[in-house]
Design an enzyme around this catalytic site. Structure first.
Site, PDB file in Angstrom:
ATOM      1  N   SER A 149       0.800  -0.980   0.074  1.00 17.13           N
ATOM      2  CA  SER A 149      -0.133  -0.014   0.093  1.00 17.13           C
ATOM      3  C   SER A 149       0.931   1.317  -0.031  1.00 17.13           C
ATOM      4  CB  SER A 149      -0.890  -0.012   1.334  1.00 17.13           C
ATOM      5  OG  SER A 149      -1.465   1.341   1.562  1.00 17.13           O
ATOM      6  N   TYR A 162      -2.171  -1.030  10.345  1.00 21.64           N
ATOM      7  CA  TYR A 162      -2.321  -0.878   9.015  1.00 21.64           C
ATOM      8  C   TYR A 162      -0.885  -0.493   8.355  1.00 21.64           C
ATOM      9  CZ  TYR A 162      -3.983  -1.018   4.082  1.00 21.64           C
ATOM     10  OH  TYR A 162      -4.080  -1.165   2.859  1.00 21.64           O
TER      11      TYR A 162
END
Length: 301
Positions: A149, A162
């Site tokens: 990501s 995350y």
């Protein structure tokens, strides 16, 4: 450099939706054998039926990618059915937000289990098979794509668990690339770093296992969920468009894959912070209204 996909086998985790499904659709169009892995049975069944209808050979597995035994059993079945896969898309991922200290042990276990351990299992189980196949056939080619990501290159606030999981995936992927370069010219690696793209990740809590469930989300987690839903939902870049970028990158032997190349400016700012040993730059410097909104929400002002 990959030149031919027809008749090759791809393993795709998180194949029931988002990037995984779109990569599987491209694979089917190119005549590939597909191994679909997902934790959500209905999404997996739907994807499997759709792709089989195209004429693709499909093996489907409902499993939790964080589970070593389930992943091991799946990898053995793939080897028996198709032989060593040529392509592995370690794509399964879940989203989670909230202030770092408000995340429970269960939050950490769930997010790191799927986002990091899922990739670890994909690499440790399939790379040895791929190397063995490459050693037997000088023409054999393979490629591994790990989905990280932009949060693996940046550290947006209120998303710590995350961020940690995705930074680890970037590190794992960069090291995998270097390790493969030492031992073979036949297997490549890439890391996908998408920004906000409309996929199912903002609703990933739907698949959270009961034993890792918290009784109730914290205020900061609810705030981040709302912000993520809005950002993901308004994304202009499609999952299908990103899947095409992934296949183009494999053909070109390109390691870093970005859905939003313009976001690299923020990475450059972070790198300059590190090089100059200055304190981290305000991530909302170019959108101060969002930062102010988040601060107000968290402080209850």
């Amino acid at each position: 450099m990959i030149t031919n996909f027809k008749g090759k086998t791809a393993v795709l985790t998180g194949a029931g939706s988002g990037f995984g499904l779109e990569c599987a659709r491209l694979g089917a169009a190119l005549g590939m054998n597909l191994v679909l892995v997902d934790v959500q049975q209905d999404a997996l069944d739907q994807a499997s039926a759709e792709l089989q209808a195209t004429g693709a050979q499909v093996l489907a597995f409902r499993l939790d990618v964080s589970n070593a035994e389930q992943m091991q059993a799946m990898s053995r079945a793939v080897l028996e059915h198709f032989g060593a896969p040529h392509f592995v898309f370690n794509n399964a991922g879940v989203g989670s937000g909230g202030l770092l200290w408000e995340n429970s042990v269960k939050d950490w276990e769930w997010v790191l289990g799927v986002n990091l351990w899922g990739v670890i299992h994909g690499v440790r189980l399939f790379v040895p098979m791929m190397l063995e196949a490459a050693a037997k056939d000088p023409a054999w080619q393979g490629h591994i794509v790990n989905t990280a990501s932009m949060a693996g290159l940046l550290n947006p606030p209120n998303m710590g668990v995350y961020n940690v999981s995705k930074h680890a995936v970037v590190s794992l992927s960069e090291t995998l690339y270097q390790d493969l370069q030492l031992v073979t010219d036949q297997i490549g690696a890439s890391v996908l770093c998408p920004f906000f793209v409309p996929t199912g990740i903002s609703q990933s809590h739907r698949n959270r296992p009961a034993e890792l469930s918290n009784s109730k989300p914290t205020k900061s987690q609810l705030i981040q969920q709302a912000m993520t839903d809005k950002a993901v939902g308004s994304g202009k870049v499609t999952a299908a468009g990103v899947a095409q970028k992934v296949f183009d990158a494999m053909v070109a032997d390109q390691f870093y894959i970005y859905s939003h190349p313009q976001a690299i400016h923020s990475v450059q700012t972070r790198m300059e912070d590190i090089l100059q040993a200055r304190n981290p730059t305000d991530p909302f410097a170019d959108k101060p209204e969002i930062g102010a909104q988040l601060k107000r929400a968290l402080r209850g002002a």
